[in-house]
Design an enzyme around this catalytic site. Structure first.
Site, PDB file in Angstrom:
ATOM      1  CE1 TYR A 117      -4.069  -1.990   0.571  1.00  0.00           C
ATOM      2  CE2 TYR A 117      -2.578  -3.336   1.889  1.00  0.00           C
ATOM      3  CZ  TYR A 117      -3.787  -3.166   1.233  1.00  0.00           C
ATOM      4  OH  TYR A 117      -4.715  -4.179   1.222  1.00  0.00           O
TER       5      TYR A 117
ATOM      6  CG  HIS B  95      -2.800  -1.423  -4.001  1.00  0.00           C
ATOM      7  ND1 HIS B  95      -2.488  -2.340  -3.036  1.00  0.00           N
ATOM      8  CD2 HIS B  95      -4.139  -1.465  -4.125  1.00  0.00           C
ATOM      9  CE1 HIS B  95      -3.599  -2.912  -2.599  1.00  0.00           C
ATOM     10  NE2 HIS B  95      -4.612  -2.401  -3.239  1.00  0.00           N
TER      11      HIS B  95
ATOM     12  CD  GLU C 232      -7.095  -0.726  -1.878  1.00  0.00           C
ATOM     13  OE1 GLU C 232      -7.578  -1.217  -2.911  1.00  0.00           O
ATOM     14  OE2 GLU C 232      -7.237  -1.237  -0.741  1.00  0.00           O
TER      15      GLU C 232
ATOM     16  NE  ARG D 245      -7.316  -1.745   2.235  1.00  0.00           N
ATOM     17  CZ  ARG D 245      -7.501  -2.625   3.226  1.00  0.00           C
ATOM     18  NH1 ARG D 245      -7.844  -2.208   4.429  1.00  0.00           N
ATOM     19  NH2 ARG D 245      -7.339  -3.906   3.010  1.00  0.00           N
TER      20      ARG D 245
ATOM     21  CG  PHE E 177     -13.541  -1.840  -0.255  1.00  0.00           C
ATOM     22  CD1 PHE E 177     -12.953  -1.845   1.002  1.00  0.00           C
ATOM     23  CD2 PHE E 177     -12.741  -2.145  -1.350  1.00  0.00           C
ATOM     24  CE1 PHE E 177     -11.610  -2.155   1.169  1.00  0.00           C
ATOM     25  CE2 PHE E 177     -11.399  -2.457  -1.201  1.00  0.00           C
ATOM     26  CZ  PHE E 177     -10.835  -2.460   0.063  1.00  0.00           C
TER      27      PHE E 177
END
Ligand SMILES: *[C@@H]1O[C@H](CO)[C@@H](O)[C@H](O)[C@H]1NC(C)=O
Length: 125
Positions: A60, A62, A80, A99, A122
Site C-alpha cells: 500500500y 496501490h 487506497e 481504507r 468494499f
C-alpha cells in the site's frame, strides 16, 4: 444557593457531559469503528507520502479501481491506503478492513471498508 442557580448549574454540567464526546466526533464510521477527521487526514498523509515516493509496488498504497462504482466527489485515478482501528498509522503488516481513498492530487475521495461487504468488496463508511 437559589434553586434556579442550582438548576442552571445542573443543566450546564449535564450539557457539558453530553457534549463532551463531540470532541472526537466520527467523521466516518466503518462498521462500528469511529474515525475522526484527523485520523483520516493522518492515514491519507502517510499514504500520499508513500505514493509520492513511488513506494507502491507490492503493498500500500496501490491503485484502487473502484469496481464497486462509488460516486466519489473527486476524480481518479484513486489510491487506497489502510486506516487502522487502533489509531496507529499503517506501516506494513495486516491492513485490516478499512481504507482511505485519495487521488493523485492528494484529494480525499472517501473512506471505505470490507466490514459488512460481501466477498472482497468494499462498502462506504
Ligand atoms: C483530484 O481531485 C480533484 C477534485 O475533484 C481534481 O481537481 C483533481 O484534478 C484530481 N486529480 C487528478 C490527478 O485527477
Amino acid at each position: 444557593m437559589q434553586y434556579s442557580k442550582i438548576l442552571a448549574l445542573a443543566t450546564l454540567l449535564i450539557t457539558t457531559a453530553v457534549a463532551a464526546p463531540q470532541k472526537r466526533a466520527c467523521a466516518y464510521t466503518c462498521g462500528t469503528v469511529c474515525y475522526t477527521s484527523s485520523a483520516v487526514s493522518a492515514a491519507q498523509a502517510a499514504g500520499y507520502k508513500l505514493y509520492k515516493a513511488g513506494s507502491t509496488d507490492d503493498s500500500y498504497p496501490h491503485v484502487y479501481h473502484n469496481y464497486e462504482g462509488f460516486d466519489f466527489p473527486v476524480s481518479g485515478t484513486y489510491y487506497e491506503f489502510p486506516i487502522l482501528s487502533d489509531g496507529d498509522v499503517y506501516d506494513g503488516g495486516s491492513p485490516g478492513a478499512d481504507r482511505v481513498i485519495f487521488n493523485t492530487s492528494d484529494e480525499l475521495a472517501g473512506v471505505i471498508t470490507h466490514t459488512g461487504a460481501s466477498d472482497d468488496d468494499f462498502v462506504s463508511c
